[in-house]
Design a protein around this motif. Sequence first.
Motif, PDB file in Angstrom:
ATOM      1  N   VAL A 130       0.203   2.905  -3.581  1.00 18.22           N
ATOM      2  CA  VAL A 130      -0.749   3.999  -3.380  1.00 18.22           C
ATOM      3  C   VAL A 130      -0.021   5.278  -2.954  1.00 18.22           C
ATOM      4  N   GLY A 131       0.794   5.175  -1.911  1.00 16.97           N
ATOM      5  CA  GLY A 131       1.473   6.374  -1.401  1.00 16.97           C
ATOM      6  C   GLY A 131       2.525   6.907  -2.359  1.00 16.97           C
ATOM      7  N   TRP A 132       3.538   6.090  -2.644  1.00 17.59           N
ATOM      8  CA  TRP A 132       4.645   6.569  -3.472  1.00 17.59           C
ATOM      9  C   TRP A 132       4.225   6.842  -4.904  1.00 17.59           C
TER      10      TRP A 132
ATOM     11  N   SER B 195       1.907   8.277 -11.698  1.00 17.10           N
ATOM     12  CA  SER B 195       0.860   9.294 -11.678  1.00 17.10           C
ATOM     13  C   SER B 195       1.512  10.585 -12.165  1.00 17.10           C
TER      14      SER B 195
ATOM     15  N   LYS C 142       8.156  14.276 -10.302  1.00 15.67           N
ATOM     16  CA  LYS C 142       9.227  14.085  -9.317  1.00 15.67           C
ATOM     17  C   LYS C 142      10.325  13.192  -9.883  1.00 15.67           C
TER      18      LYS C 142
ATOM     19  N   LYS D 276       1.006   6.573  -6.586  1.00 16.62           N
ATOM     20  CA  LYS D 276      -0.221   7.305  -6.909  1.00 16.62           C
ATOM     21  C   LYS D 276      -0.165   8.743  -6.416  1.00 16.62           C
ATOM     22  N   HIS D 277       0.371   8.938  -5.200  1.00 12.74           N
ATOM     23  CA  HIS D 277       0.345  10.266  -4.596  1.00 12.74           C
ATOM     24  C   HIS D 277       1.710  10.942  -4.524  1.00 12.74           C
ATOM     25  N   GLY D 278       2.763  10.254  -4.921  1.00 19.50           N
ATOM     26  CA  GLY D 278       4.096  10.866  -4.935  1.00 19.50           C
ATOM     27  C   GLY D 278       4.636  11.203  -3.558  1.00 19.50           C
ATOM     28  N   THR D 279       4.344  10.360  -2.549  1.00 18.44           N
ATOM     29  CA  THR D 279       4.742  10.680  -1.179  1.00 18.44           C
ATOM     30  C   THR D 279       6.137  10.189  -0.804  1.00 18.44           C
TER      31      THR D 279
ATOM     32  N   VAL E 158       1.948  13.411 -10.630  1.00 19.96           N
ATOM     33  CA  VAL E 158       2.810  13.956  -9.572  1.00 19.96           C
ATOM     34  C   VAL E 158       4.115  13.168  -9.508  1.00 19.96           C
ATOM     35  N   THR E 159       3.988  11.844  -9.502  1.00 22.74           N
ATOM     36  CA  THR E 159       5.148  10.977  -9.426  1.00 22.74           C
ATOM     37  C   THR E 159       6.019  11.127 -10.662  1.00 22.74           C
TER      38      THR E 159
ATOM     39  N   ASP F 143       0.828  -1.208   0.000  1.00 18.50           N
ATOM     40  CA  ASP F 143       0.000   0.000   0.000  1.00 18.50           C
ATOM     41  C   ASP F 143       0.861   1.256   0.000  1.00 18.50           C
TER      42      ASP F 143
END
Length: 146
Positions: free
Chosen positions: A57-59, A120, A126, A61-64, A122-123, A53
């Motif tokens: 999802v984090g890294w 994504s 980055k 999909k959302h670029g976290t 955003v990703t 996840d």
Amino acid sequence: MMAGSIRVVGGYDRKAHPEVVRKMITRGQSPVGNPAVMATEADRDEVCRHFDDLVWVGWLKHGTWSDEQLEWLSARVDEYIKGRDIELCCRCRNHADHRRCHGDTLRDLIIHLAEGTWFSPVTQKKAQNSCQNRLDPSTSDTSSGK
């Protein structure tokens, strides 16, 4: 695209050959260590799902992901694309078994990133900036002391 190979190994496994790139992926020794702690063997699937996840999802999909995580992954993708063989080494992986490890997710991630999939917007931005900075040091952010 020429691609190398990626396998997940334990600390006691012998390197496949002398030129293989072996990278530790454990907490404290790597920016891509699994933050979820496996207290007992019964926790293995749960902590691996947590890492799935975090990655998908984090890294992605959302670029976290952090700059350090992205830099580590970019280096592995570069090695893989250049045909290098990579071993991701984790303490939980024992050469006698092939139980699930967060390294399996990292292996899949590196391959997907090398193939240009799973980004994504955003990703993607980055990753492009990170790769550009690695290829052209004059574009790196010197204000952050890096």
